[in-house]
Design a protein around this motif. Structure first.
Motif, PDB file in Angstrom:
ATOM      1  N   GLU A 227      41.181  56.954  41.854  1.00 57.51           N
ATOM      2  CA  GLU A 227      42.298  56.293  40.873  1.00 57.51           C
ATOM      3  C   GLU A 227      42.020  54.946  40.530  1.00 57.51           C
ATOM      4  N   LEU A 228      41.618  54.301  41.475  1.00 56.25           N
ATOM      5  CA  LEU A 228      41.249  52.796  40.913  1.00 56.25           C
ATOM      6  C   LEU A 228      40.088  53.068  39.850  1.00 56.25           C
ATOM      7  N   GLU A 229      39.147  53.717  40.223  1.00 54.74           N
ATOM      8  CA  GLU A 229      37.921  53.843  39.133  1.00 54.74           C
ATOM      9  C   GLU A 229      38.122  54.334  37.760  1.00 54.74           C
ATOM     10  N   ALA A 230      39.390  55.300  37.924  1.00 49.18           N
ATOM     11  CA  ALA A 230      39.726  55.896  36.663  1.00 49.18           C
ATOM     12  C   ALA A 230      40.629  55.230  35.919  1.00 49.18           C
ATOM     13  N   VAL A 231      41.445  53.968  36.395  1.00 51.34           N
ATOM     14  CA  VAL A 231      42.002  53.124  35.766  1.00 51.34           C
ATOM     15  C   VAL A 231      41.479  51.956  35.323  1.00 51.34           C
ATOM     16  N   LEU A 232      40.216  51.589  35.852  1.00 46.64           N
ATOM     17  CA  LEU A 232      39.684  50.319  35.414  1.00 46.64           C
ATOM     18  C   LEU A 232      38.496  50.812  34.423  1.00 46.64           C
ATOM     19  N   THR A 233      38.171  49.786  33.715  1.00 44.92           N
ATOM     20  CA  THR A 233      36.978  49.955  32.591  1.00 44.92           C
ATOM     21  C   THR A 233      35.964  49.838  33.445  1.00 44.92           C
ATOM     22  N   GLU A 234      34.719  49.906  32.985  1.00 44.72           N
ATOM     23  CA  GLU A 234      33.497  49.782  33.620  1.00 44.72           C
ATOM     24  C   GLU A 234      33.312  48.201  33.892  1.00 44.72           C
ATOM     25  N   ASP A 235      33.657  47.598  32.721  1.00 44.60           N
ATOM     26  CA  ASP A 235      33.367  46.040  32.458  1.00 44.60           C
ATOM     27  C   ASP A 235      34.537  45.225  32.909  1.00 44.60           C
TER      28      ASP A 235
ATOM     29  N   THR B 150      40.977  38.095  37.725  1.00 47.18           N
ATOM     30  CA  THR B 150      41.154  36.513  37.789  1.00 47.18           C
ATOM     31  C   THR B 150      42.556  36.348  38.349  1.00 47.18           C
ATOM     32  N   PHE B 151      42.541  35.495  39.704  1.00 51.97           N
ATOM     33  CA  PHE B 151      44.090  35.449  39.904  1.00 51.97           C
ATOM     34  C   PHE B 151      43.869  33.830  40.463  1.00 51.97           C
ATOM     35  N   THR B 152      45.220  33.236  40.267  1.00 47.25           N
ATOM     36  CA  THR B 152      45.324  31.608  40.717  1.00 47.25           C
ATOM     37  C   THR B 152      46.499  31.674  41.750  1.00 47.25           C
ATOM     38  N   MET B 153      46.544  30.758  42.534  1.00 45.55           N
ATOM     39  CA  MET B 153      47.496  30.475  43.607  1.00 45.55           C
ATOM     40  C   MET B 153      47.728  28.742  43.424  1.00 45.55           C
ATOM     41  N   PRO B 154      48.889  28.464  43.531  1.00 41.63           N
ATOM     42  CA  PRO B 154      49.286  27.078  43.387  1.00 41.63           C
ATOM     43  C   PRO B 154      48.508  26.080  44.439  1.00 41.63           C
ATOM     44  N   GLY B 155      47.962  25.102  43.680  1.00 48.01           N
ATOM     45  CA  GLY B 155      47.162  24.182  44.631  1.00 48.01           C
ATOM     46  C   GLY B 155      45.971  24.865  45.050  1.00 48.01           C
ATOM     47  N   GLN B 156      45.438  25.748  44.420  1.00 49.27           N
ATOM     48  CA  GLN B 156      44.060  26.375  44.658  1.00 49.27           C
ATOM     49  C   GLN B 156      43.411  26.678  43.305  1.00 49.27           C
ATOM     50  N   ARG B 157      42.026  26.760  43.302  1.00 48.71           N
ATOM     51  CA  ARG B 157      41.272  26.731  42.191  1.00 48.71           C
ATOM     52  C   ARG B 157      41.326  28.397  41.834  1.00 48.71           C
ATOM     53  N   ALA B 158      41.156  28.919  40.740  1.00 46.66           N
ATOM     54  CA  ALA B 158      41.101  30.337  40.369  1.00 46.66           C
ATOM     55  C   ALA B 158      40.059  31.098  40.888  1.00 46.66           C
ATOM     56  N   LEU B 159      40.635  32.160  41.257  1.00 44.11           N
ATOM     57  CA  LEU B 159      39.308  33.030  41.923  1.00 44.11           C
ATOM     58  C   LEU B 159      38.914  33.980  40.891  1.00 44.11           C
ATOM     59  N   GLY B 160      37.510  33.981  40.481  1.00 40.80           N
ATOM     60  CA  GLY B 160      37.210  34.620  39.469  1.00 40.80           C
ATOM     61  C   GLY B 160      36.757  34.154  38.211  1.00 40.80           C
ATOM     62  N   PRO B 161      36.339  34.746  37.062  1.00 38.93           N
ATOM     63  CA  PRO B 161      36.692  36.278  37.272  1.00 38.93           C
ATOM     64  C   PRO B 161      35.797  37.210  38.058  1.00 38.93           C
ATOM     65  N   VAL B 162      36.282  38.006  39.017  1.00 39.67           N
ATOM     66  CA  VAL B 162      35.496  38.965  39.438  1.00 39.67           C
ATOM     67  C   VAL B 162      35.332  40.199  38.369  1.00 39.67           C
ATOM     68  N   ALA B 163      34.055  40.162  38.036  1.00 40.49           N
ATOM     69  CA  ALA B 163      33.530  40.946  36.780  1.00 40.49           C
ATOM     70  C   ALA B 163      32.947  42.156  37.081  1.00 40.49           C
ATOM     71  N   GLY B 164      33.338  43.216  36.582  1.00 40.11           N
ATOM     72  CA  GLY B 164      32.634  44.700  36.729  1.00 40.11           C
ATOM     73  C   GLY B 164      33.575  45.539  37.664  1.00 40.11           C
ATOM     74  N   ARG B 165      33.587  46.687  37.393  1.00 38.27           N
ATOM     75  CA  ARG B 165      34.438  47.584  38.265  1.00 38.27           C
ATOM     76  C   ARG B 165      33.927  47.678  39.586  1.00 38.27           C
ATOM     77  N   THR B 166      32.921  47.702  39.824  1.00 41.48           N
ATOM     78  CA  THR B 166      32.054  47.766  41.370  1.00 41.48           C
ATOM     79  C   THR B 166      32.347  46.438  41.978  1.00 41.48           C
ATOM     80  N   ALA B 167      32.336  45.218  41.416  1.00 42.29           N
ATOM     81  CA  ALA B 167      32.852  44.060  42.156  1.00 42.29           C
ATOM     82  C   ALA B 167      34.296  44.113  42.402  1.00 42.29           C
ATOM     83  N   VAL B 168      35.194  44.431  41.602  1.00 37.10           N
ATOM     84  CA  VAL B 168      36.715  44.424  41.626  1.00 37.10           C
ATOM     85  C   VAL B 168      36.752  45.327  42.804  1.00 37.10           C
TER      86      VAL B 168
END
Length: 141
Positions: free
Chosen positions: A23-31, A35-53
């Motif tokens: 289902e995750l494969e079906a709802v995410l595009t191939e590309d 990206t996510f951020t948390m207070p006091g932390q640097r942004a993580l990502g972007p994690v790029a591509g469905r396989t990496a995600v």
């Protein structure tokens, strides 16, 4: 169209919590990018591509304890046309250990969706957490 868009992000949340890879494969595009951020932390990502995600999601599930749920609310479509859409939703993330229920974090998701093969898919998502609890517990936001 709005119902279809809301269904796409709901499918994402359910598949995420259940680690339903098909289902995750079906709802995410191939590309897709994530990206996510948390207070006091640097942004993580972007994690790029469905396989990496998907790899990132699997790693996060390995670190989880208890049953984690992503509750999306106040889901709004901010822009949409026949091929693309932008959405925003609040996140409340909880964990049920069987002995207690805990609130892990809150935040805001921003989704960019693209219509392909007759279905809305997430092309880009950004998660901005309101706290850094996930970072300290090493669990998947």
């Amino acid at each position: 169209m709005i119902a279809e868009l809301q269904q796409a992000v709901a499918n994402y949340a359910h598949a995420l919590d259940e680690l339903n890879v098909p289902e995750l494969e079906a709802v995410l595009t191939e590309d897709t990018t994530w990206t996510f951020t948390m207070p006091g932390q640097r942004a993580l990502g972007p994690v790029a591509g469905r396989t990496a995600v998907l790899d990132f999601i699997r790693d996060g599930h390995t670190a989880q304890t208890g049953r984690v749920r992503h509750h999306l609310s106040n889901v709004v479509v901010t822009t949409a046309d026949a091929a693309t859409a932008e959405m925003r939703a609040y996140l409340l993330q909880t964990r049920n250990t069987g002995e207690s229920i805990q609130m892990i974090s809150t935040g805001v998701y921003t989704f960019s969706l693209r219509r392909s093969d007759g279905r809305w898919r997430i092309a880009e998502l950004t998660l901005t957490l309101d706290n850094a609890l996930c970072a300290t517990s090493r669990e998947f936001p």
